[in-house]
Design an enzyme around this catalytic site. Structure first.
Site, short mmCIF file in Angstrom:
data_model
loop_
_atom_site.label_atom_id
_atom_site.label_comp_id
_atom_site.label_asym_id
_atom_site.label_seq_id
_atom_site.Cartn_x
_atom_site.Cartn_y
_atom_site.Cartn_z
N LYS A 46 0.86 -1.12 0.47
CA LYS A 46 0.25 -0.05 -0.14
C LYS A 46 0.83 1.40 -0.23
O LYS A 46 0.25 1.83 -0.41
CB LYS A 46 -1.13 -0.36 1.14
N LYS A 99 -8.32 -12.31 -6.95
CA LYS A 99 -9.80 -12.33 -6.29
C LYS A 99 -11.40 -10.86 -6.58
O LYS A 99 -10.84 -9.96 -6.85
CB LYS A 99 -9.21 -11.57 -4.57
N LYS A 123 -14.52 -5.38 -4.83
CA LYS A 123 -15.68 -4.12 -4.99
C LYS A 123 -14.62 -2.97 -5.76
O LYS A 123 -14.80 -2.62 -6.16
CB LYS A 123 -15.68 -3.47 -3.05
#
Length: 365
Positions: free
Chosen positions: A151, A231, A234
């Site tokens: 990140k 995966k 959203k």
């Protein structure tokens, strides 16, 4: 009679419960002795308020959450909004997402009468314990966590909150003296940090925190319908990649019909060579409660086009009642607020005495 449960698998735990129920000798695992160091079982887990979950969230985590309510008398599920603000959030959107997540958890089967469902920021002890534990955690230890590496590259180093949020995760778990945490494999290293911090605190200030153990889900990971090597997410920019629990029957049928497969018409399960078809088989097995082998046998003689129709029907049967309940609950914001307020009050009853012990031991009291 105590029932010793010695498994780190969520499904193994649930199977044990089913087995003992069938034998009419079931005793709640919450009263069980797991080992000499763990006099009882308390389960904690958290989920970020990102709105309505998708099918992968449900099959990979929430379905197990529902089952774990029957495993233990002491279960806490937190909507972790403090974690959410490690990334920029619109306040009004965040509030909607918190209520949407609450509605979704209830619609999936989370029962406030059997667990404590609460909003993390409404229990201030989380933040205070996080600060104390942060003072026991080295910066090199946090730098080694894989999610920070990933990140921080995406966000040009990121914020202090993003760097230290694994410490807040540890505080979430230890604040309730939790013994078990249902996690995916990608969160195991963060749980190991909680174990390390518990040991450091106990060695310095005396025994207080059990070292929490992982309950690894045996559920298959649900992949993107458009890129079955990734995966389901959203944040996927492809609208057809992700099935949301509020998708209509037609939306679900379209997304599965457009799912990436291959040029072989036979239905088989081979994730390495046929990831797209295998993803559909995994979804079908998960929503129907069958094994992969049973699903493949049942699909004999079907080409992938017709099999997609079978999968869409199975998914719709699973999702429809959840979708309808989410809609009903969303319309009653007052009830959702009440559920969260009651849950926070119950969580504080558990958290306050533990934090008082921490304050005393570190010298604040």
């Amino acid at each position: 009679m105590a029932l010793p449960v010695r498994t780190n698998s969520v499904k193994g735990l649930l199977f044990t419960i089913q087995k003992y129920k069938a034998a009419k000798r079931f005793v709640c695992a919450g009263k069980c002795t797991d080992d000499k160091e763990t006099p009882g079982r308390r389960i904690f887990s958290g989920i970020q308020p990102t709105g309505v979950p998708h099918l992968g969230n449900y099959l990979g985590a929430l379905e197990n959450w529902v089952g774990l309510q029957d495993v233990c008398d002491s279960v806490l599920y937190s909507i972790v909004d403090l974690h959410a603000i490690t990334m920029p959030q619109d306040p009004a959107h965040l509030r909607r997402n918190i209520l949407d997540m609450t509605a979704s958890l209830l619609a999936c089967g989370i029962r406030p009468a059997q667990c404590i469902l609460f909003q993390q920021s409404q229990v201030s002890e989380h933040a205070e314990l996080s600060w104390i534990l942060g003072c026991l955690t080295s910066m090199p230890r946090l730098r080694h966590l894989p999610q920070w590496k990933m990140k921080s590259k995406q966000k040009n180093e990121g914020s202090v909150g993003l760097f230290t949020y694994p410490v807040l995760q540890a505080a979430d778990i230890l604040l309730y003296r939790s013994t078990h945490v249902p996690v995916g494999e990608d969160q195991v290293q963060h749980l190991e940090l909680a174990q390390d911090v518990a040991r450091i605190f106990n060695n310095r200030y005396g025994e207080l925190f059990p070292e929490p153990r992982a309950l690894l889900s045996a559920s298959r990971k649900i992949k993107s319908l458009r890129d079955p090597t990734s995966k389901m997410s959203k944040s996927d920019p492809q609208r057809l990649a992700t099935i949301h629990l509020t998708d209509t029957t037609d939306d679900i049928a379209l997304k599965i019909r457009k799912a990436v497969t291959d040029f072989t018409s036979e239905v088989t399960f081979d994730p390495e060579r046929r990831p797209g078809v295998s993803n559909l088989v995994a979804i079908h097995a998960a929503v129907s409660g069958q094994s992969v082998e049973e699903v493949v046998r049942g699909a004999q003689g079907l080409d992938t086009a017709h099999y997609k129709e079978v999968v869409a029907d199975a998914v719709n049967r699973k999702v429809a009642p959840i979708r309808e309940e989410i809609a009903r609950l969303r319309a009653d914001g007052g009830y959702l607020e009440t559920v969260l307020a009651r849950g926070a009050a119950r969580a504080r009853e558990l958290a306050a005495p533990v934090l008082a012990q921490v304050r005393k031991r570190v010298g604040f009291l």
